[in-house]
Write an enzyme that holds these catalytic residues in place. Structure first.
Site, mmCIF file in Angstrom:
data_model
loop_
_atom_site.group_PDB
_atom_site.id
_atom_site.type_symbol
_atom_site.label_atom_id
_atom_site.label_comp_id
_atom_site.label_asym_id
_atom_site.label_seq_id
_atom_site.Cartn_x
_atom_site.Cartn_y
_atom_site.Cartn_z
ATOM 1 N N ARG A 14 0.323 14.263 4.488
ATOM 2 C CA ARG A 14 0.639 14.849 3.178
ATOM 3 C C ARG A 14 1.383 16.166 3.314
ATOM 4 O O ARG A 14 2.167 16.548 2.450
ATOM 5 C CB ARG A 14 -0.652 15.132 2.386
ATOM 6 C CG ARG A 14 -1.407 13.905 1.925
ATOM 7 C CD ARG A 14 -2.493 14.329 0.935
ATOM 8 N NE ARG A 14 -3.524 13.330 0.727
ATOM 9 C CZ ARG A 14 -3.449 12.303 -0.110
ATOM 10 N NH1 ARG A 14 -2.340 12.110 -0.802
ATOM 11 N NH2 ARG A 14 -4.451 11.454 -0.246
ATOM 12 N N GLU B 264 3.065 11.948 -11.252
ATOM 13 C CA GLU B 264 2.594 11.056 -10.183
ATOM 14 C C GLU B 264 3.537 11.157 -8.979
ATOM 15 O O GLU B 264 4.694 11.536 -9.118
ATOM 16 C CB GLU B 264 2.625 9.628 -10.741
ATOM 17 C CG GLU B 264 1.484 8.706 -10.561
ATOM 18 C CD GLU B 264 0.585 8.723 -9.362
ATOM 19 O OE1 GLU B 264 0.576 9.655 -8.531
ATOM 20 O OE2 GLU B 264 -0.145 7.735 -9.232
ATOM 21 N N ASP B 265 3.038 10.781 -7.823
ATOM 22 C CA ASP B 265 3.887 10.813 -6.631
ATOM 23 C C ASP B 265 4.845 9.621 -6.567
ATOM 24 O O ASP B 265 6.031 9.789 -6.319
ATOM 25 C CB ASP B 265 3.035 10.898 -5.343
ATOM 26 C CG ASP B 265 1.934 9.834 -5.253
ATOM 27 O OD1 ASP B 265 1.784 8.991 -6.174
ATOM 28 O OD2 ASP B 265 1.187 9.850 -4.246
ATOM 29 N N PHE C 87 7.143 1.948 3.447
ATOM 30 C CA PHE C 87 5.997 2.833 3.240
ATOM 31 C C PHE C 87 6.379 4.253 3.663
ATOM 32 O O PHE C 87 6.741 4.493 4.800
ATOM 33 C CB PHE C 87 4.766 2.345 4.005
ATOM 34 C CG PHE C 87 3.513 3.013 3.518
ATOM 35 C CD1 PHE C 87 2.886 2.568 2.359
ATOM 36 C CD2 PHE C 87 2.994 4.119 4.176
ATOM 37 C CE1 PHE C 87 1.753 3.212 1.866
ATOM 38 C CE2 PHE C 87 1.866 4.775 3.687
ATOM 39 C CZ PHE C 87 1.240 4.313 2.537
ATOM 40 N N VAL C 88 6.305 5.166 2.712
ATOM 41 C CA VAL C 88 6.738 6.543 2.973
ATOM 42 C C VAL C 88 5.560 7.511 2.954
ATOM 43 O O VAL C 88 4.546 7.257 2.304
ATOM 44 C CB VAL C 88 7.803 6.998 1.944
ATOM 45 C CG1 VAL C 88 9.083 6.200 2.088
ATOM 46 C CG2 VAL C 88 7.275 6.895 0.499
ATOM 47 N N ASP D 53 4.576 2.130 -7.392
ATOM 48 C CA ASP D 53 4.765 1.040 -6.454
ATOM 49 C C ASP D 53 4.529 -0.265 -7.222
ATOM 50 O O ASP D 53 5.404 -0.735 -7.928
ATOM 51 C CB ASP D 53 3.777 1.264 -5.303
ATOM 52 C CG ASP D 53 3.976 0.328 -4.126
ATOM 53 O OD1 ASP D 53 5.107 -0.070 -3.867
ATOM 54 O OD2 ASP D 53 2.972 0.007 -3.462
ATOM 55 N N ASP E 21 0.396 10.139 1.490
ATOM 56 C CA ASP E 21 -0.386 10.001 2.713
ATOM 57 C C ASP E 21 -0.402 8.577 3.236
ATOM 58 O O ASP E 21 -0.103 7.622 2.520
ATOM 59 C CB ASP E 21 -1.842 10.386 2.434
ATOM 60 C CG ASP E 21 -2.573 9.341 1.584
ATOM 61 O OD1 ASP E 21 -2.073 9.009 0.492
ATOM 62 O OD2 ASP E 21 -3.621 8.829 2.026
ATOM 63 N N LYS F 150 9.565 2.739 -6.504
ATOM 64 C CA LYS F 150 9.849 1.614 -5.600
ATOM 65 C C LYS F 150 9.870 0.353 -6.451
ATOM 66 O O LYS F 150 8.889 -0.398 -6.479
ATOM 67 C CB LYS F 150 8.676 1.512 -4.629
ATOM 68 C CG LYS F 150 8.989 1.590 -3.156
ATOM 69 C CD LYS F 150 7.758 1.150 -2.388
ATOM 70 C CE LYS F 150 7.164 2.235 -1.549
ATOM 71 N NZ LYS F 150 5.988 1.771 -0.783
ATOM 72 N N LYS G 105 -4.445 13.006 -5.081
ATOM 73 C CA LYS G 105 -3.916 14.187 -4.418
ATOM 74 C C LYS G 105 -2.407 14.112 -4.236
ATOM 75 O O LYS G 105 -1.749 15.117 -3.957
ATOM 76 C CB LYS G 105 -4.542 14.316 -3.013
ATOM 77 C CG LYS G 105 -6.035 14.376 -3.004
ATOM 78 C CD LYS G 105 -6.569 14.266 -1.565
ATOM 79 C CE LYS G 105 -8.047 14.042 -1.555
ATOM 80 N NZ LYS G 105 -8.500 13.577 -0.218
ATOM 81 N N GLY G 106 -1.847 12.913 -4.355
ATOM 82 C CA GLY G 106 -0.452 12.686 -3.958
ATOM 83 C C GLY G 106 0.578 13.532 -4.677
ATOM 84 O O GLY G 106 1.609 13.863 -4.104
#
Ligand code: IMP
Ligand code: MG
Length: 180
Positions: A165, A99-100, A152-153, A103, A159, A131, A43-44
């Protein structure tokens, strides 16, 4: 209250919108004349997809894939489950994964391997955030909105435990919220 859990704003709504517009222009040039399918990773990437595609001036198809990573909620385990697959085949088409955030890179590595096996004409990655400090597999996005520090964002699709979100900006979550 959501805002009380935010330590500080990392990227404002305006900064995000401006950068997303630049990416949209770039993609419109790079994919001109090509049969492009944009694959949103739910969902990101929902908000990024919605804003980015509206800044793309060439015809595109949109498809959606829902995935989930097992494991602790602030770290990816690399074990990815496909919850909803693409509607359409991508063989011989130009595919852009939206993609969001990258990482560890484990989620994207899995997606790239999975989608490559379907023989697209090309496969590239657009991510809003990168990141790089936390990378464990050598994967880098072809298009990236912002390089961010190892924090962590949340917000703009991202989320923590399915919350935050819907914040219109990207903020750093107070560590006490997830270390509770
Ligand atoms: P990776 O597999 O470690 O690269 O993680 C990718 C996924 O983990 C992303 O698609 C996000 O869903 C989630 N993720 C990684 N970092 C963050 C973060 O800072 N905030 C929210 N979600 C994150
Ligand atoms: Mg996520």
């Amino acid at each position: 209250m959501m805002l009380e859990d935010i330590d500080r704003v990392l990227l404002t709504e305006d900064e995000i919108q401006q950068r997303v517009a630049e990416l949209g222009e770039q993609l419109s040039q790079d994919y001109a004349g090509k049969d492009l399918v944009i694959v949103c990773i739910l969902k990101g990437a929902l908000h990024f997809m919605a804003d980015l595609t509206r800044k793309i001036s060439i015809p595109v198809d949109m498809d959606f894939m829902a995935i989930s990573s097992y494991g602790a909620s602030t770290k990816s385990s690399g074990e990815v489950r496909i919850l909803q697959d693409l509607d359409a085949a991508i063989a011989n088409r130009h595919v852009l994964i939206v993609e969001d955030i990258v990482d560890s890179g484990l989620t994207l590595k899995y997606l790239v391997d999975n989608l490559s096996s379907r023989r697209p004409a090309s496969l590239k990655i657009a991510t809003l955030l990168d990141k790089p400090a936390r990378r464990v597999v050598p994967i880098s996005p072809d298009y990236n909105g912002f390089l961010i520090p190892d924090e962590f964002v949340v917000g703009y699709g991202l989320d923590y435990a399915e919350k935050y979100r819907n914040l219109p900006f990207i903020g750093i979550l107070k560590p006490e919220v997830y270390s509770k």
